[in-house]
Design a protein around this motif. Structure first.
Motif, PDB file in Angstrom:
ATOM      1  N   LEU A 295      40.697  32.583  49.963  1.00  0.00           N
ATOM      2  CA  LEU A 295      41.081  33.376  51.306  1.00  0.00           C
ATOM      3  C   LEU A 295      42.097  34.581  50.871  1.00  0.00           C
ATOM      4  CD1 LEU A 295      40.968  30.831  54.192  1.00  0.00           C
ATOM      5  CD2 LEU A 295      39.056  32.342  53.163  1.00  0.00           C
ATOM      6  N   GLY A 296      41.551  35.740  51.192  1.00  0.00           N
ATOM      7  CA  GLY A 296      42.658  36.893  50.959  1.00  0.00           C
ATOM      8  C   GLY A 296      42.722  37.728  52.334  1.00  0.00           C
ATOM      9  N   ASP A 297      43.066  38.892  52.029  1.00  0.00           N
ATOM     10  CA  ASP A 297      42.947  39.960  53.145  1.00  0.00           C
ATOM     11  C   ASP A 297      41.840  40.744  53.247  1.00  0.00           C
ATOM     12  OD1 ASP A 297      43.202  41.383  50.957  1.00  0.00           O
ATOM     13  OD2 ASP A 297      45.039  42.340  51.430  1.00  0.00           O
ATOM     14  N   LYS A 298      40.685  40.217  52.981  1.00  0.00           N
ATOM     15  CA  LYS A 298      39.239  40.816  53.185  1.00  0.00           C
ATOM     16  C   LYS A 298      39.348  42.257  52.516  1.00  0.00           C
ATOM     17  CE  LYS A 298      38.847  37.342  55.411  1.00  0.00           C
ATOM     18  NZ  LYS A 298      40.040  36.862  55.093  1.00  0.00           N
ATOM     19  N   SER A 299      39.880  42.461  51.412  1.00  0.00           N
ATOM     20  CA  SER A 299      39.947  43.609  50.675  1.00  0.00           C
ATOM     21  C   SER A 299      39.497  43.582  49.271  1.00  0.00           C
ATOM     22  CB  SER A 299      41.203  44.378  50.762  1.00  0.00           C
ATOM     23  OG  SER A 299      42.171  43.590  49.825  1.00  0.00           O
ATOM     24  N   PHE A 300      38.995  44.614  48.661  1.00  0.00           N
ATOM     25  CA  PHE A 300      38.527  44.467  47.258  1.00  0.00           C
ATOM     26  C   PHE A 300      39.092  45.718  46.571  1.00  0.00           C
ATOM     27  CE2 PHE A 300      35.721  45.656  43.790  1.00  0.00           C
ATOM     28  CZ  PHE A 300      35.671  44.355  42.837  1.00  0.00           C
ATOM     29  N   ASP A 301      40.030  45.670  45.663  1.00  0.00           N
ATOM     30  CA  ASP A 301      40.836  46.709  44.692  1.00  0.00           C
ATOM     31  C   ASP A 301      41.641  47.418  45.827  1.00  0.00           C
ATOM     32  OD1 ASP A 301      39.956  45.824  42.077  1.00  0.00           O
ATOM     33  OD2 ASP A 301      38.391  47.326  42.075  1.00  0.00           O
ATOM     34  N   GLY A 302      42.166  46.733  46.848  1.00  0.00           N
ATOM     35  CA  GLY A 302      43.132  47.386  47.713  1.00  0.00           C
ATOM     36  C   GLY A 302      42.368  48.388  48.738  1.00  0.00           C
ATOM     37  N   LEU A 303      40.916  48.090  49.037  1.00  0.00           N
ATOM     38  CA  LEU A 303      40.126  48.869  49.865  1.00  0.00           C
ATOM     39  C   LEU A 303      39.512  47.684  50.761  1.00  0.00           C
ATOM     40  CD1 LEU A 303      38.431  51.528  47.822  1.00  0.00           C
ATOM     41  CD2 LEU A 303      40.492  51.715  49.326  1.00  0.00           C
ATOM     42  N   PRO A 304      39.295  48.141  52.309  1.00  0.00           N
ATOM     43  CA  PRO A 304      38.929  46.815  53.032  1.00  0.00           C
ATOM     44  C   PRO A 304      37.343  46.914  52.784  1.00  0.00           C
ATOM     45  CG  PRO A 304      39.280  49.127  54.360  1.00  0.00           C
ATOM     46  CD  PRO A 304      39.960  49.218  52.809  1.00  0.00           C
ATOM     47  N   ILE A 305      36.787  45.541  52.702  1.00  0.00           N
ATOM     48  CA  ILE A 305      35.478  45.218  52.491  1.00  0.00           C
ATOM     49  C   ILE A 305      34.625  45.732  53.589  1.00  0.00           C
ATOM     50  CG2 ILE A 305      33.746  43.482  51.989  1.00  0.00           C
ATOM     51  CD1 ILE A 305      36.095  42.062  50.303  1.00  0.00           C
ATOM     52  N   ASP A 306      34.958  45.274  54.800  1.00  0.00           N
ATOM     53  CA  ASP A 306      34.407  45.828  56.278  1.00  0.00           C
ATOM     54  C   ASP A 306      32.863  45.401  56.141  1.00  0.00           C
ATOM     55  OD1 ASP A 306      36.396  47.189  57.260  1.00  0.00           O
ATOM     56  OD2 ASP A 306      35.955  49.060  56.482  1.00  0.00           O
ATOM     57  N   ASN A 307      32.552  44.125  55.729  1.00  0.00           N
ATOM     58  CA  ASN A 307      31.340  43.507  55.822  1.00  0.00           C
ATOM     59  C   ASN A 307      31.667  41.919  55.616  1.00  0.00           C
ATOM     60  OD1 ASN A 307      29.083  42.081  54.556  1.00  0.00           O
ATOM     61  ND2 ASN A 307      27.956  44.001  55.367  1.00  0.00           N
ATOM     62  N   SER A 308      31.134  41.177  56.875  1.00  0.00           N
ATOM     63  CA  SER A 308      31.600  39.833  56.852  1.00  0.00           C
ATOM     64  C   SER A 308      30.954  38.940  55.934  1.00  0.00           C
ATOM     65  CB  SER A 308      31.093  39.235  58.112  1.00  0.00           C
ATOM     66  OG  SER A 308      32.009  39.662  59.165  1.00  0.00           O
ATOM     67  N   TRP A 309      29.445  39.416  55.435  1.00  0.00           N
ATOM     68  CA  TRP A 309      28.951  38.896  54.311  1.00  0.00           C
ATOM     69  C   TRP A 309      29.469  38.962  52.876  1.00  0.00           C
ATOM     70  CZ3 TRP A 309      25.968  35.257  56.902  1.00  0.00           C
ATOM     71  CH2 TRP A 309      25.671  35.585  58.111  1.00  0.00           C
ATOM     72  N   LEU A 310      29.742  39.956  52.685  1.00  0.00           N
ATOM     73  CA  LEU A 310      30.346  40.258  51.347  1.00  0.00           C
ATOM     74  C   LEU A 310      31.723  39.685  51.421  1.00  0.00           C
ATOM     75  CD1 LEU A 310      29.081  43.872  50.650  1.00  0.00           C
ATOM     76  CD2 LEU A 310      28.319  41.864  49.764  1.00  0.00           C
ATOM     77  N   ALA A 311      32.397  39.917  52.392  1.00  0.00           N
ATOM     78  CA  ALA A 311      33.945  39.318  52.446  1.00  0.00           C
ATOM     79  C   ALA A 311      33.729  37.593  51.960  1.00  0.00           C
ATOM     80  CB  ALA A 311      34.531  39.654  53.618  1.00  0.00           C
ATOM     81  N   VAL A 312      32.923  37.215  52.865  1.00  0.00           N
ATOM     82  CA  VAL A 312      32.800  35.725  52.581  1.00  0.00           C
ATOM     83  C   VAL A 312      32.349  35.377  51.249  1.00  0.00           C
ATOM     84  CG1 VAL A 312      31.358  33.729  53.422  1.00  0.00           C
ATOM     85  CG2 VAL A 312      32.264  35.220  54.918  1.00  0.00           C
ATOM     86  N   TYR A 313      31.443  36.334  50.602  1.00  0.00           N
ATOM     87  CA  TYR A 313      30.866  35.880  49.396  1.00  0.00           C
ATOM     88  C   TYR A 313      32.140  36.297  48.313  1.00  0.00           C
ATOM     89  CZ  TYR A 313      28.746  37.237  44.894  1.00  0.00           C
ATOM     90  OH  TYR A 313      28.620  37.307  43.492  1.00  0.00           O
ATOM     91  N   HIS A 314      32.717  37.319  48.683  1.00  0.00           N
ATOM     92  CA  HIS A 314      34.052  37.503  47.721  1.00  0.00           C
ATOM     93  C   HIS A 314      34.983  36.369  47.677  1.00  0.00           C
ATOM     94  CE1 HIS A 314      37.198  39.832  45.432  1.00  0.00           C
ATOM     95  NE2 HIS A 314      38.005  39.670  46.606  1.00  0.00           N
ATOM     96  N   GLU A 315      35.409  35.610  48.978  1.00  0.00           N
ATOM     97  CA  GLU A 315      36.328  34.660  49.142  1.00  0.00           C
ATOM     98  C   GLU A 315      35.983  33.406  49.134  1.00  0.00           C
ATOM     99  OE1 GLU A 315      39.349  37.650  51.649  1.00  0.00           O
ATOM    100  OE2 GLU A 315      38.595  36.008  52.548  1.00  0.00           O
ATOM    101  N   GLN A 316      34.584  32.817  49.677  1.00  0.00           N
ATOM    102  CA  GLN A 316      34.321  31.713  49.604  1.00  0.00           C
ATOM    103  C   GLN A 316      32.756  31.427  48.846  1.00  0.00           C
ATOM    104  OE1 GLN A 316      34.856  32.885  53.482  1.00  0.00           O
ATOM    105  NE2 GLN A 316      35.821  30.807  53.935  1.00  0.00           N
ATOM    106  N   GLY A 317      32.540  32.594  48.272  1.00  0.00           N
ATOM    107  CA  GLY A 317      31.285  32.260  47.301  1.00  0.00           C
ATOM    108  C   GLY A 317      29.846  32.047  48.191  1.00  0.00           C
TER     109      GLY A 317
END
Length: 415
Positions: A295-317
């Motif tokens: 679980l992070g701050d819902k960002s990737f390389d310092g930029l907001p992800i702004d998509n729930s599905w990709l944020a969940v994939y990035h943080e919880q697979g």
């Protein structure tokens, strides 16, 4: 009308959960608020909500549901991926926050009976937030509509972004309109809530919230068309007005949605698509693909992800994505199987709105307002609790009771 037996302390705990989801990062305020202070307030609200829920439900009586089970199951990939500390110690803190959030929902589930009590709590809390936003606009209009947000409305007294304000306004408007159609509130009372909320929604210039409100409210009203004459009238007028607006104000609506952006910038969703492509192209181990990076701050390389599905994939697979998708599917299936009613319509509105907003907003995999919206939908879809049957009621009363005459006992038998 059925009397409401829900303790007031339950409504207070629900409001504190909503306060916890306001977040600690956003726009600049009139009086600069340290992020540590904001986090202390929001986390203190969550701890207080859990304590109140524990006080009002000391025997830990809960109502099991598939939504709460899946939400609890989401803790597994969250904790497993966060213990590696790839995203820092804050991952464990966010896991603890999510655990406390889920535990509070379990304790409050005792009063989930398919009624509208929690809908009213929801509207009151988020309308109070909108009142705070309006107060900031009156006190400091320059701070409330800054240039770095393109003149869009932000929170001047509490750091809230335009998408947050748009989300709260859309949910308040949708639920209030449905209460009016169900004759659970007066038109004058609803106008006090809906009109200023519409103004604030327009000032945020939030496309996702606006489209989510229109589509979700259309689906919710459509579910009432067969059983409500008021819903049929509103649905017919809405279709007529939408057709006229699309023809007469097409250029104005197009410019409003573009927000002064170029066609190329609009097509890649204000740069979001570039972040999404980079996230999907990033190399990952098998474990990171399955369970994420924590679980992070819902960002990737310092930029907001702004998509729930990709944020969940990035943080919880992929495991997290499967669980979140199951939550949406289960709630939607239960809503479709329920007979037409006002609680069902409110649940359809919330589920649809969260599903639409998940494309450009985050929050389905962590403690957030979106999870609270889905929890409200789950409470609306819960079957009414069966009342305990007194033991005396089990005695059959239909059969006639005849008195057996007493026989006189002979004197010799008494010896």
């Amino acid at each position: 009308m059925v009397a409401d037996h829900t303790p007031k302390i339950v409504g207070t705990a629900w409001a504190l959960l909503a306060l916890n989801t306001l977040g600690s990062a956003g726009a600049k305020t009139v009086v600069p608020l340290p992020r540590s202070l904001i986090q202390m307030v929001t986390m203190g609200a969550l701890v207080a909500a859990f304590a109140l829920a524990l006080v009002v439900n000391p025997r830990l009586r809960v109502r099991a549901s598939a939504f709460l089970f899946l939400l609890t199951l989401l803790l597994v990939p969250s904790v497993i991926s966060s213990v590696h500390l790839e995203v820092g110690v804050g991952a464990l803190f966010r896991c603890a926050r999510l655990t406390l959030f889920v535990a509070t929902l379990w304790l409050l589930s005792r009063w989930w009976d398919g009624g509208l009590t929690f809908v009213r709590h929801h509207i009151r809390m988020y309308f109070a937030v909108l009142v705070l936003v309006a107060a900031g606009l009156l006190v400091a209009p320059g701070t409330a509509m800054p240039e770095y947000y393109g003149g869009r409305l932000v929170g001047a007294l509490w750091p809230l972004t335009p998408p947050q304000i748009g989300q709260y306004a859309a949910v308040v408007i949708g639920l209030t309109v449905l209460l009016v159609l169900g004759r659970r509130t007066t038109g004058a009372g609803a106008a006090v809530v809906v009109v200023p909320s519409l103004v604030l929604l327009a000032m945020t210039h939030t496309r996702t919230a606006t489209l989510g409100l229109i589509i979700a409210l259309t689906l919710a009203i459509g579910s009432l068309v067969l059983t409500s004459a008021a819903a049929r009238r509103v649905f017919a007028w809405a279709v007529l007005c939408a057709t006229v607006a699309a023809v007469v104000f097409s250029s104005a609506l197009r410019s409003w949605f573009l927000r002064g952006q170029s066609q190329e910038n609009f097509s890649n969703l204000t740069g979001r698509a570039k972040v999404w492509d980079a996230l999907l192209a990033a190399p990952r181990t098998l474990g990171e693909q399955a369970l994420g990076t924590g679980l992070g701050d819902k960002s990737f390389d310092g930029l907001p992800i702004d998509n729930s599905w990709l944020a969940v994939y990035h943080e919880q697979g992929l495991v997290g994505v499967t669980i979140v998708a199951a939550m949406i599917v289960v709630l939607g299936a239960v809503a479709l199987l329920r007979p037409p009613s006002l609680p069902r319509a409110c649940a359809i509105f919330l589920i649809s709105y969260c599903a639409i907003s998940s494309y450009t907003e985050v929050g389905l995999g962590d403690a957030s307002a979106y999870l609270l919206h889905l929890a409200l939908a789950a409470s609306l879809l819960a079957a009414p609790a069966a009342a305990a049957t007194p033991l005396a009621a089990l005695v059959p009363t239909a059969l006639p009771m005849t008195e057996v005459p007493r026989r006189r006992i002979p004197r010799w038998a008494r010896r």
